[in-house]
Structure formats: structure tokens, C-alpha cells
Design a protein around this motif. Structure first.
Motif, PDB file in Angstrom:
ATOM      1  N   THR A 239       0.837  -1.201   0.000  1.00 24.25           N
ATOM      2  CA  THR A 239       0.000   0.000   0.000  1.00 24.25           C
ATOM      3  C   THR A 239       0.869   1.247   0.000  1.00 24.25           C
ATOM      4  OG1 THR A 239      -1.742  -1.182   1.178  1.00 24.25           O
ATOM      5  CG2 THR A 239      -1.798   1.226   1.283  1.00 24.25           C
TER       6      THR A 239
ATOM      7  N   LEU B 163      -5.697  -2.003  -8.751  1.00 26.90           N
ATOM      8  CA  LEU B 163      -5.386  -3.000  -7.711  1.00 26.90           C
ATOM      9  C   LEU B 163      -6.202  -4.269  -7.934  1.00 26.90           C
ATOM     10  CD1 LEU B 163      -5.557  -0.897  -4.400  1.00 26.90           C
ATOM     11  CD2 LEU B 163      -3.519  -1.476  -5.745  1.00 26.90           C
ATOM     12  N   HIS B 164      -5.562  -5.383  -7.655  1.00 28.10           N
ATOM     13  CA  HIS B 164      -6.216  -6.697  -7.682  1.00 28.10           C
ATOM     14  C   HIS B 164      -5.936  -7.300  -6.300  1.00 28.10           C
ATOM     15  CE1 HIS B 164      -7.420 -10.420 -10.036  1.00 28.10           C
ATOM     16  NE2 HIS B 164      -6.798 -11.004  -9.025  1.00 28.10           N
ATOM     17  N   VAL B 165      -6.949  -7.380  -5.457  1.00 28.69           N
ATOM     18  CA  VAL B 165      -6.740  -7.765  -4.055  1.00 28.69           C
ATOM     19  C   VAL B 165      -7.235  -9.194  -3.833  1.00 28.69           C
ATOM     20  CG1 VAL B 165      -7.221  -7.194  -1.654  1.00 28.69           C
ATOM     21  CG2 VAL B 165      -7.024  -5.354  -3.350  1.00 28.69           C
TER      22      VAL B 165
ATOM     23  N   PHE C 181     -10.031  -2.830   1.634  1.00 25.75           N
ATOM     24  CA  PHE C 181     -10.375  -2.822   0.204  1.00 25.75           C
ATOM     25  C   PHE C 181     -11.284  -1.636  -0.122  1.00 25.75           C
ATOM     26  CE2 PHE C 181     -13.337  -3.974  -3.231  1.00 25.75           C
ATOM     27  CZ  PHE C 181     -12.424  -4.071  -4.264  1.00 25.75           C
TER      28      PHE C 181
ATOM     29  N   PHE D 146      -9.323   1.805  -0.355  1.00 25.56           N
ATOM     30  CA  PHE D 146      -8.399   2.134  -1.450  1.00 25.56           C
ATOM     31  C   PHE D 146      -9.045   3.143  -2.393  1.00 25.56           C
ATOM     32  CE2 PHE D 146      -6.349  -2.106  -0.574  1.00 25.56           C
ATOM     33  CZ  PHE D 146      -5.116  -1.594  -0.231  1.00 25.56           C
TER      34      PHE D 146
ATOM     35  N   SER E 198      -8.317   3.771  -5.489  1.00 26.31           N
ATOM     36  CA  SER E 198      -8.242   3.425  -6.910  1.00 26.31           C
ATOM     37  C   SER E 198      -9.621   3.299  -7.526  1.00 26.31           C
ATOM     38  CB  SER E 198      -7.516   2.085  -7.083  1.00 26.31           C
ATOM     39  OG  SER E 198      -6.265   2.119  -6.449  1.00 26.31           O
TER      40      SER E 198
ATOM     41  N   LYS F  89     -10.325  -1.270  -8.949  1.00 23.32           N
ATOM     42  CA  LYS F  89      -9.851  -2.213  -7.932  1.00 23.32           C
ATOM     43  C   LYS F  89     -10.838  -3.361  -7.920  1.00 23.32           C
ATOM     44  CE  LYS F  89     -12.189   0.375  -4.223  1.00 23.32           C
ATOM     45  NZ  LYS F  89     -12.110   0.993  -2.884  1.00 23.32           N
TER      46      LYS F  89
END
Lengths: 246, 246
Positions: free
Chosen positions: B152, B187-189, B207, B210, B212, B215
Motif C-alpha cells: 500500500t 489494484l487486484h486484491v 479494500f 483504497f 483506486s 480495484k
């Protein structure tokens, strides 16, 4: 099951409309299939097949490119199918409750969804009987999309369905929530993180409740219809992994 | 940056160990690359590169098959790198709190993670400086895995990183939670739904935080190290989508 029309889409897909008793439906098969194709039942929200057609046909063409046949039927009370008074009352109660801005009671959700599930699920099963008797369709069968309560009930009661893609985004009655624990088939659940019409926490709780050993949740940004292409592709790969024989 | 060894893995990947000052690291490049390869920094938990090597090498080989170079460095206080007293105390406090079964206080998490993030992030940036000066590496750069607080912070402060795969599964200090709102890269969480060592709700909250626009969250069943192959493949496709030029 009576076929009522037939056309080609892009030379690659054969699209046939049919009626099953009073229920209209559509079947798409890959034009180039040499063996019976595995089948994906395409669920959809209760907005009528006419309104849903462009999105359904796009999904069908995508599936056909992977070798899948796809089929869908009109939901009870949608499109040209007769409404029933209790459903109209439940919809009016829902509108009033949403306009009042309060949380929706379990009673309103039950009245809205349970009769739809009770009516629709046997219809999808009857459609499956008819579809699987056609020479160009074989197993295994997947279910994808639509009202998540219908997909959940189908996953429990219909042993011919061996994998399902479910879209979080509809109200789930308590009874269906309990049924979710009995689901054992592989699930791929899509959640639109910012879906205003959907209770995110309820969707996460439902995902948690599913009894399947193999289940995955895929949350993407955006509203109800904003599922990104990459997420649709991933759902397609899930079905291919589970439904393609050999 | 001094290279200390070189070997081939399966003829397809060139593996070089290096030191950057006192920090050991490993660089993997596709043996067949004709142009500078895009680079993925491979994050990992603070268990020591030696212990993590089999998993890191497998990820590196997978990435090389997609045309990516990968690199990693030892975390401060891990492997053969010197411990520092405050980190030892924080770990002892964590053990005691977990044995007592109570919830972990913000103070314990801050003491455990913040110094690690503060030390590690500039080291990864220095490694990036050195790596990108090599002729066989080019941009764009991705980050994948490891301590989510490090990923992060890196995503916020390091403009050369243009996409990241993050693994929910470590404690996140409040300060890093606030930094998450400043992240703007795709982002790919990944979240392991049944990870006993991880607070699921905290992972969902992070999540959500974030900043973004693009995401996605991918939750799978199983414990901390049980990420299914299909989920690893999907993370790889995310990086390919965002890092491959042209």
C-alpha cells in the motif's frame, strides 16, 4: 417445446426462439458444434426478455465462442407473461418502503421474492428437461446470472446443474439464505461493490453462507450493470473449467 | 548492486542473486527475452527469503512464461538480516496478546508493522533504482504480494509502480489505512476467506478504503497459503493486462 423462429447471429450462432407451454424462451447454439454442446442457463433480472435481449444475446455469443450452448426463459410475471396480484402488491410495498428510505423488512422481501422463486425454479427445471432432450445439447449444465435467489434454489434442487455464476444484487429472503447452506456445487459470485440497489453486507453474508467447498467472490467497482469485461471473462473461464468435458 | 550467483531454471529463466548494500535479493529474467522485460516486484511475508524461496521461484517462473522479469529483496529483520530490539519486543507483545485471545490493540499492530513499512519501502525503491538501470529490464513495473501495508505504501509513494496485486492477510496500522485512500493505481486484491490469521472485516474495510477507481477483490476459500491456482492465474492476467506494452 415448440420452436417459433430461427436465425443466425454473425454466422457463428444459431438463435431459436421457443415456447414451453405459455413460457417464451430462447436457445443459442454454436453453429459449428460437432458434438452435443454443454449448456449454460442464462439467468436475468425480471425486466422482460425483450428488454434484456441485447445483453443476453451478447453473453450467448461469448459463450458460443467457447463451445457452449445457452438458453433462457421468460420469468413468471415478466415480459408478456401474466402478472399476479400478490406480486403487484409486493412491488408497490417495496416502492413505498424505498421511497420512505427505511430498511426493507423481511416481510417485504419475502413477499417480493419467494413467490417468484417458487414459480420460476420448476419452470427452469422443465425447460432443462426439454432442452436436454434435443440432440445438439448435452451435459454438463451451468447456470449464470439473474436473480440470485433463483440461482441458489436451482443449485440446491437441480442435480443436473454442476456449477453456477451468481450475481449478488437482489434481495434474498431468509428461507433462501438458509437454503444457501445446502449448496455444494462450485460457485463464482460477482458483486458490484457500489451497487446502490444492493446491500453489500447482505451479499457478503450470503457468500459466507453458501455450503460449497469451492466458491469465490469477485467484487468490482461500479453500479449494478457495470461489471467490467475482465470480470465477465473470468466468470466465463470458471464455467469452462467446470463444464468442459475431457 | 552486485550479482553473487547465476543459474538457469528449466532453461527458461535466468536466476541471479545479488546484494544491494547489505540487502540480499534475487532477480529472475526470461531467458528468451529480446527486449527489456517489464518488471514485477515480488513481495513476501517476513519469513526470510530462504524459507520463501520455493514459492517465490514458482511465481517467478510463472511470470517469466508471460514475459515478465521479477525481483525480490530480503525484508529488514528477516532471514540473515539483523533484528532490531523494538521489532523483537513488538513480536513478543503480539504473541502474548494472541495467546490471551483478546483483540489486538492498535498500539501492538502499529509497533509491529509501521517500523517494518518505514524501513522496507525505501529499500524496495532503492532496489527499483538499481534494477531499472540494468539493460534487460524496462518499465512498466508491478508489485505483487507480501505484506499488504508495504504494498500500500509503495503504491502511494512510488510512481514507477503502475499496478499491484495485494494479498489481504497482515495487520494494517491506522496510518496505512489512511494512506490507502491515496492509492490510485489499478489494484487486484486477494483475500483468503477462512484465513485464521487475518481479520476478514478489516480486509474488506481496507479494500473499501483504497482510492483506486479500478480495484477488484477476489475472495477464495481456504487458509492463508491456500490460494487456488485459478486465482493465481487471474492475478497474473491482471498484471499482464496492465503492464504489457502495446
Amino acid at each position: 417445446m415448440h420452436f417459433t423462429s430461427e436465425q443466425r447471429l454473425d454466422d457463428a450462432v444459431c438463435e431459436r426462439t421457443f415456447t414451453l407451454g405459455e413460457i417464451p424462451g430462447i436457445l443459442w447454439t454454436p453453429a459449428s458444434a460437432s458434438a452435443p454442446a454443454p449448456l449454460i442457463l442464462l439467468g436475468h433480472p425480471p425486466l422482460g426478455l425483450g428488454r434484456m435481449y441485447p445483453r443476453l444475446a451478447a453473453r450467448a455469443q461469448h459463450c458460443a465462442a467457447e463451445g457452449f450452448a445457452t438458453a433462457t426463459i421468460e420469468l413468471p410475471g415478466s415480459g408478456d407473461r401474466p402478472r399476479w396480484p400478490a406480486a403487484e402488491r409486493a412491488r408497490a410495498d417495496l416502492r413505498r418502503a424505498m421511497e420512505a428510505g427505511g430498511p426493507l423488512s423481511d416481510e417485504i422481501i419475502d413477499a417480493l421474492i419467494l413467490p417468484l422463486v417458487d414459480k420460476a425454479v420448476p419452470e427452469w427445471q422443465a425447460a432443462l428437461d426439454a432442452l436436454l432432450s434435443l440432440p445438439d445439447l448435452g451435459g454438463p449444465v451451468g447456470y449464470s446470472g439473474g436473480v440470485i435467489s433463483i440461482g441458489t434454489r436451482l443449485a440446491v434442487v437441480e442435480p443436473r446443474i454442476s456449477a453456477a455464476v451468481l450475481f449478488a444484487g437482489s434481495f434474498v429472503p431468509r428461507a433462501v439464505f438458509e437454503e444457501a447452506r445446502q449448496v455444494t456445487i462450485p460457485l463464482h459470485v460477482l458483486l458490484q461493490w457500489d451497487d446502490e440497489g444492493n446491500d453489500r453486507q447482505a451479499a457478503l453474508d450470503l457468500f459466507d453462507a453458501f455450503g460449497s467447498k469451492e466458491k469465490s467472490l469477485h467484487a468490482n467497482m461500479g453500479g449494478h450493470t457495470g461489471i467490467p469485461q475482465s470480470a465477465g471473462d473470468a466468470a466465463g473461464r470458471f464455467l469452462t473449467r467446470h463444464l468442459k468435458r475431457g
